[in-house]
Design a protein around this motif. Sequence first.
Motif, mmCIF file in Angstrom:
data_model
loop_
_atom_site.group_PDB
_atom_site.id
_atom_site.type_symbol
_atom_site.label_atom_id
_atom_site.label_comp_id
_atom_site.label_asym_id
_atom_site.label_seq_id
_atom_site.Cartn_x
_atom_site.Cartn_y
_atom_site.Cartn_z
ATOM 1 N N THR A 24 -1.751 4.607 9.620
ATOM 2 C CA THR A 24 -2.889 5.690 10.148
ATOM 3 C C THR A 24 -3.562 4.802 11.053
ATOM 4 O OG1 THR A 24 -4.180 4.989 8.160
ATOM 5 C CG2 THR A 24 -2.737 7.002 7.944
ATOM 6 N N LYS A 26 -6.957 4.974 13.145
ATOM 7 C CA LYS A 26 -8.408 5.713 13.283
ATOM 8 C C LYS A 26 -8.882 5.337 14.724
ATOM 9 C CE LYS A 26 -9.829 4.828 8.478
ATOM 10 N NZ LYS A 26 -10.844 4.336 7.834
ATOM 11 N N THR A 31 -8.068 10.533 12.620
ATOM 12 C CA THR A 31 -7.026 9.652 11.826
ATOM 13 C C THR A 31 -5.664 10.260 12.098
ATOM 14 O OG1 THR A 31 -8.664 9.274 10.030
ATOM 15 C CG2 THR A 31 -6.334 8.966 9.713
ATOM 16 N N LYS A 85 -3.803 0.791 7.528
ATOM 17 C CA LYS A 85 -4.648 1.455 8.397
ATOM 18 C C LYS A 85 -5.125 0.427 9.530
ATOM 19 C CE LYS A 85 -6.822 3.833 4.426
ATOM 20 N NZ LYS A 85 -7.890 4.390 3.811
ATOM 21 N N MET A 87 -7.194 0.422 13.339
ATOM 22 C CA MET A 87 -8.311 0.650 14.185
ATOM 23 C C MET A 87 -7.876 0.876 15.694
ATOM 24 S SD MET A 87 -12.262 -0.101 14.689
ATOM 25 C CE MET A 87 -12.014 -1.939 15.055
#
Length: 380
Positions: A24, A26, A31, A85, A87
């Motif tokens: 995922t 962000k 998301t 996750k 960024m």
Amino acid sequence: MESGSTLDGTSEPNNSNATTITVTVKFGGTTIPISISPNSTIKELKSLLLPATNVLPRGQKLIFKGKVLEDPVTLIASKLVNGSKIMLVASQGLYQGDGPVLKKAQVAPRSRKDSQSGSGNDMGKVPVKNRLERWKVTGVVALAECNLEAIPDEVWACGPSARVLDCNSNSIKDVPIEIARLTGLEKLFINANDLLDRSISWGGLTTLTHLTVLSLNQNCLTTLPSSLGSLTSLKELHVSNNKLGGLPKEIAHLTKLEVLRANNNRMSTISELIRNCHSLVEVDFSSNFLSELPETFGSLSNLKALHLSNNGMKSLPSKLFKTCLQLSTLDLHNTEITIDLLRQFEGWDSFDERRRSKHQKQIDFRVGVSRDFDEGADKN
């Protein structure tokens, strides 16, 4: 573009029997889930993020656990696993189309707020009950970022007075037959909503004989109907960031069309009948599944800008440079077309002269960069 995995999770040939993981990302308050082989490179991951973010791969900085991920390194070597996750930080200016795709506004500007319970000085000065009168006087129905799920019924009461209807960045789910009551409408903007194929009343929309701008970017459209060809006054058609598999052949009837932006879709072919759109000045087909354009594209003698980045393009129409004598912008980044190949096309020298003349300031500023043809194909 290097082969890797697609957004729907299917893997491609460069990773023999690799499993697929979902990471995922962000970005901009959203998301984004991406299914990809762990043996794919970070550069391939960036290419998959382009359609969802509008940020060019070279403008993406991916950060995982405080560390910037490097392009040539694989996901597995970067210790990315299923559920990781990441960024995304975008570099200023390194994006395509209308800029980065950011989170929709959740709170409308107070001056436009569509609520009888609103408070504040602005609401006191401009009572909600007078907005219909204001729309009729100005001809502009401004309803962008109003948290709407439907176009208010009072809009249809504007009748022929409405020239512009702006419903951008809402959660509108349908365009009803009542749209036909806005007989004087010239510009319709319904970008960044929740429109599906069946939720648009094309029967009503195509009666708008004065419509010159139709903008349906960032919705959930998979097809456009043949009746689109009835909008013969259209000068601009914007359908970017949808899921379109192609354009109807009836687009050939749009002989006044000057701007066609259909980037970030799933188009694999373009009808040869596009030659009839002889008024086209700017075309953006970037970030699709195109491997070629029809030879008839060379008939678009008014064409000035052509954007084809992030496609599987291997060549161009043979007479593009010879017959499109106004073409000065050609974007071929992340395709398989090299500048050495372009130099073999008839008319290349004249095109290159126009290109350099238009972009001289940028070229002077970029002294020392690695790309010989930064507006278009890679050097190698």
